[in-house]
Motif scaffolding. Sequence first.
Motif, PDB file in Angstrom:
ATOM      1  N   GLY A 135      45.248 -34.130 -41.190  1.00 10.61           N
ATOM      2  CA  GLY A 135      46.501 -34.561 -40.572  1.00 10.61           C
ATOM      3  C   GLY A 135      47.233 -35.607 -41.415  1.00 10.61           C
ATOM      4  O   GLY A 135      48.458 -35.562 -41.572  1.00 10.61           O
ATOM      5  N   ASP A 143      47.402 -26.525 -40.069  1.00 10.74           N
ATOM      6  CA  ASP A 143      46.348 -27.551 -40.140  1.00 10.74           C
ATOM      7  C   ASP A 143      45.315 -27.325 -39.030  1.00 10.74           C
ATOM      8  O   ASP A 143      45.660 -27.332 -37.850  1.00 10.74           O
ATOM      9  CB  ASP A 143      47.059 -28.911 -40.016  1.00 10.74           C
ATOM     10  CG  ASP A 143      46.156 -30.066 -39.609  1.00 10.74           C
ATOM     11  OD1 ASP A 143      44.926 -29.916 -39.561  1.00 10.74           O
ATOM     12  OD2 ASP A 143      46.723 -31.159 -39.340  1.00 10.74           O
ATOM     13  N   ARG A 164      38.791 -43.990 -35.918  1.00  9.98           N
ATOM     14  CA  ARG A 164      39.954 -43.407 -35.259  1.00  9.98           C
ATOM     15  C   ARG A 164      39.795 -43.467 -33.744  1.00  9.98           C
ATOM     16  O   ARG A 164      40.753 -43.710 -33.008  1.00  9.98           O
ATOM     17  CB  ARG A 164      40.134 -41.942 -35.714  1.00  9.98           C
ATOM     18  CG  ARG A 164      41.414 -41.298 -35.213  1.00  9.98           C
ATOM     19  CD  ARG A 164      41.623 -39.904 -35.776  1.00  9.98           C
ATOM     20  NE  ARG A 164      40.809 -38.910 -35.096  1.00  9.98           N
ATOM     21  CZ  ARG A 164      40.755 -37.616 -35.422  1.00  9.98           C
ATOM     22  NH1 ARG A 164      41.461 -37.164 -36.440  1.00  9.98           N
ATOM     23  NH2 ARG A 164      39.988 -36.790 -34.750  1.00  9.98           N
ATOM     24  N   ARG A 210      41.478 -40.015 -28.039  1.00 15.27           N
ATOM     25  CA  ARG A 210      41.033 -38.618 -28.017  1.00 15.27           C
ATOM     26  C   ARG A 210      39.645 -38.507 -27.397  1.00 15.27           C
ATOM     27  O   ARG A 210      38.716 -39.194 -27.792  1.00 15.27           O
ATOM     28  CB  ARG A 210      41.034 -38.038 -29.437  1.00 15.27           C
ATOM     29  CG  ARG A 210      42.383 -37.485 -29.830  1.00 15.27           C
ATOM     30  CD  ARG A 210      42.394 -36.963 -31.234  1.00 15.27           C
ATOM     31  NE  ARG A 210      41.401 -35.922 -31.482  1.00 15.27           N
ATOM     32  CZ  ARG A 210      41.432 -35.119 -32.543  1.00 15.27           C
ATOM     33  NH1 ARG A 210      42.413 -35.241 -33.437  1.00 15.27           N
ATOM     34  NH2 ARG A 210      40.500 -34.217 -32.719  1.00 15.27           N
TER      35      ARG A 210
HETATM   36 MG   LIG Z   1      43.765 -33.558 -37.355  1.00 16.92          MG
END
Ligand SMILES: [Mg+2]
Length: 194
Positions: free
Chosen positions: A22, A93, A132, A138
Amino acid sequence: MSDKLKNAKIIFVVGGPGSGKGTQCEKVVAKYGYTHLSSGDLLRAEVASGSERGKQLSAIMQKGELVPLDTVLDMIKEAMIAKADVSKGYLIDGYPREVKQGEEFEKKIGAPSLLLYIDAKSETMVKRLMKRGETSGRADDNEETIKKRLDLYYKATEPVIAFYQGRGIVRKIDSEGSVDDVFSNVAKAIDSLK
Ligand SMILES: [Mg+2]
Ligand SMILES: Nc1ncnc2c1ncn2[C@@H]1O[C@H](COP(=O)(O)OP(=O)(O)O)[C@@H](O)[C@H]1O
Ligand SMILES: Nc1ncnc2c1ncn2[C@H]1C[C@H](O)[C@@H](COP(=O)(O)OP(=O)(O)O)O1
């Protein structure tokens, strides 16, 4: 069928979770103006919509598994068609994640001219994903799911790279360095297309 996409320039961006797909795609968008379509982002948008389908997808993604092929391919195709009149090329992606996904994409959409293989060590990927996870929100950026995603990557997705290597379109990008160092090699690979 998809006449609109007949001559589209297609780049597959493949690599493990947290390898930096990404991040690099955003830089490609900034420099080349390509259209970036992340299968994960498309799926997370469906989850965020609160639809019944989104609820089913969310449960699969939380476990680190792959959602059904038809679901993700339909979403990508729809998003590609929506941009067909303005797009200079597409960065796909996070797809294909298994050889079958690549085969179906080519039947329904078209052939890729390049596969960028974003390569990082598994320790590096785990470290980046744990970091992350501190801010991403997420549901799959946690230790348990990360391990499952990595296992699935080695089992299902690495064969995709070998499949396209046979066609001579794979460019392996070492993703251990800084974002800018990695990007300089990504840019070389894209420039070699012209
Ligand atoms: Mg990604
Ligand atoms: N070259 C790099 N060096 C250090 N950190 C990176 C690098 N590339 C990406 N990251 C970080 O690693 C994490 C995962 O990157 P991301 O682009 O989301 O990977 P992917 O889409 O492959 O899962 C992000 O937090 C990102 O900021
Ligand atoms: N092509 C695909 N086929 C099936 N499931 C997919 C998919 N792309 C994404 N998913 C689902 C399963 C993944 O674990 C989850 C997150 O994907 P992602 O955002 O591409 O992860 P990452 O960028 O960290 O590699 O979404």
